[in-house]
Design a protein around this motif. Sequence first.
Motif, PDB file in Angstrom:
ATOM      1  N   ARG A  75       0.683  -1.099   0.076  1.00  0.00           N
ATOM      2  CA  ARG A  75      -0.142   0.245   0.075  1.00  0.00           C
ATOM      3  C   ARG A  75       0.806   1.302  -0.007  1.00  0.00           C
ATOM      4  O   ARG A  75       0.461   2.312  -0.516  1.00  0.00           O
ATOM      5  N   THR A  99      -7.916   3.999   1.416  1.00  0.00           N
ATOM      6  CA  THR A  99      -7.227   2.524   1.376  1.00  0.00           C
ATOM      7  C   THR A  99      -6.877   1.967   2.613  1.00  0.00           C
ATOM      8  O   THR A  99      -6.497   0.545   2.792  1.00  0.00           O
ATOM      9  N   VAL A 140      -6.600  -2.957   5.725  1.00  0.00           N
ATOM     10  CA  VAL A 140      -6.021  -2.754   4.107  1.00  0.00           C
ATOM     11  C   VAL A 140      -6.207  -4.119   3.680  1.00  0.00           C
ATOM     12  O   VAL A 140      -5.806  -4.969   3.741  1.00  0.00           O
TER      13      VAL A 140
END
Length: 301
Positions: A75, A99, A140
């Motif tokens: 991420r 996110t 996530v």
Amino acid sequence: MTAAFPTPATRERSRVALVTCEIFPDLWEGDFPLRDALRSRGVEVDAVGWADAGADWDSYDLAVIRSPWDYVARRDQFVAWAHSVPRLLNPAGVLEWNTDKRYLAELANAGLPVTPTEFVGPGEQWEPPADGEWVVKPTVSAGSQDTGRYRLPAQQALAEAHVTRLTAAGRTAMIQPYLAAVDETGETALIYLPDAGGALTYSHAIRKGAMLTGPDEGAIAPGSERIDPRTATAAERAVAERVLEAVPGGAGRLLYARIDLIPGSDGSPLLVELELTEPTLFLKEGGDAADRLAEAVIARL
């Protein structure tokens, strides 16, 4: 309000990158209608992987996030990439916020009807409830990766092991009650797209059937859910619009949004997820949605 971007040097045709990943190098099939609608309007469209080291993002008039579904394990790299792209929708700041599902705590603190959620970070201990059905997943994730459903107390050890596995890997776990209404009523996904004036407006909705049947068994393959068209109720639309009003920076800079709702124990809609990064938009179920989204993209060029 529409986003204003500087554009590259004038060329005969506008160029748009639909951002995908290595798993779907030619786009996820659900985005074919948007690709085709743009091409029919004279726009040059490329499917480009977000992690493609050879991609020249400066050469595109606009990059539209669609299916970068392999970003979960990296991420930070994905967010850094998003901030490096000069003309990106939805914008990088929104992606950074959206996110990590800890945004749900912010929305709950703002008074929105969010599914009750407990967060357990690395080094923290989870005290399981005495009973009930609970969903465990990381903050996530995409495509229900690392997500499981557990019946307590019978599956308490499995649930605890799932939380420990996530936190030991440096991830934050989130625990939510399993909303039983999904078994019969299903989950409603409301899709919002810009209208002719650029304002984000309710477009269409679909019903998703229940997907979680037990402990974590890996990601659910895209397109494997049972999807049916649905008309969102006034109560669902009211919740969705309250959620959009709470988006940092305002909903005016969004090209699309999807709000996933499930009825709570009293039948009122509860927010499960606010999808602003890479949601399937169910364009095939949305009538002329692909054409309207294509027009919205062109308006942002």
